[in-house]
Design an enzyme around this catalytic site. Sequence first.
Site, PDB file in Angstrom:
ATOM      1  N   LEU A 222      27.568 -27.270  28.988  1.00  0.00           N
ATOM      2  CA  LEU A 222      26.631 -27.274  27.863  1.00  0.00           C
ATOM      3  C   LEU A 222      25.706 -26.061  28.046  1.00  0.00           C
ATOM      4  O   LEU A 222      24.599 -26.161  28.560  1.00  0.00           O
ATOM      5  CB  LEU A 222      25.851 -28.596  27.856  1.00  0.00           C
ATOM      6  N   HIS A 223      26.231 -24.895  27.660  1.00  0.00           N
ATOM      7  CA  HIS A 223      25.627 -23.610  28.016  1.00  0.00           C
ATOM      8  C   HIS A 223      24.168 -23.444  27.555  1.00  0.00           C
ATOM      9  O   HIS A 223      23.257 -23.338  28.370  1.00  0.00           O
ATOM     10  CB  HIS A 223      26.434 -22.457  27.398  1.00  0.00           C
ATOM     11  N   ASP A 224      23.949 -23.387  26.252  1.00  0.00           N
ATOM     12  CA  ASP A 224      22.673 -22.892  25.723  1.00  0.00           C
ATOM     13  C   ASP A 224      21.462 -23.773  26.006  1.00  0.00           C
ATOM     14  O   ASP A 224      20.349 -23.252  26.191  1.00  0.00           O
ATOM     15  CB  ASP A 224      22.804 -22.641  24.213  1.00  0.00           C
TER      16      ASP A 224
END
Length: 312
Positions: free
Chosen positions: A241-243
């Site tokens: 869940l990068h951002d």
Amino acid sequence: MTRKIIIDTDPGQDDAVAILLALASPEEIEVLGITAVAGNVPLALTQKNARIVCELAGRRDIRVFAGCEKPLAHALVTAEHVHGKTGLDGIALPEPTMPLQDTHAVEFIIDTLRQEPPGTVTLCPLGPLTNIATAFRTAPEIVGRVQEIVLMGGAYFEVGNITPAAEFNIYVDPEAAGIVFGSGVPLTVMPLDVTHKVLTTRPRIEAIRDLDTEVGHAVAAWTDFFERFDMEKYGHDGAPLHDPCVTAWLVRPGLFSGRHINVEIETASPLTRGMTVADWWGITDRPKNAMFMGDVDAQGFYDLLTGRLARL
Ligand code: RIB
Ligand code: CA
């Protein structure tokens, strides 16, 4: 102390979660505006998706601006294979009714940095750095007025996700990344090295779905959709869940750890275009320009995220 931020974004399901976390954290974050950039999907969709997310959070008051529709020097590369054709595949949400601002995103970034006291505005890019770099090139005097840039992008130990060498946000516009990483603005970087440690495991996503709210169901549906690509590619028990690592750091920086190092951007070689050449081991005497994150308390991240999403 509330931090004033501009979120620059290419929604993208993970961008959407990052925006929701910011809007759910008014004690720590004041969102001055959201600027859309072409990236995961074209600009016409990223600016629309940013408004969809604001309306999902009940925040029609947030100003959303459309920015650059293509990178500085390359044709746009998009990522529908990950995010779907709308960029927010996974759940059908109503068309936005809140307006898109008339001002161009780059003008908004410049005007805001000119009007706010120096050192009081943080830029939070979650996509390609085209808008930020264009603002810096258009109005160089604003560079010294930026408090900090906290961005998702790059990779070192984790290497690339769009090519063997490069992470998507940097790959799409390496010239823009070169301008930002060479700007002298204090940088905090969330690379794949850390975002690949916050995986959407089933218990974590079910805890969000169990909020049983419109936001909880949307976030769970988005992750159900977008995780399939990374799970198949990496064989992990969930997807990164990068951002939201960017907005989680603003709320609880102690969840993350890294090193202040030199990071340069490859812009010349077609083979390694967009690679973040991170001097993690201090081999060179190049100036240390970035706090490059390498580790995170993943469960603490999801506990924070779930608790804050429950507020919306
Ligand atoms: O490589 C991951 C990054 O690319 C994330 O910001 C995702 O939203 C995409 O923009
Ligand atoms: Ca993004």
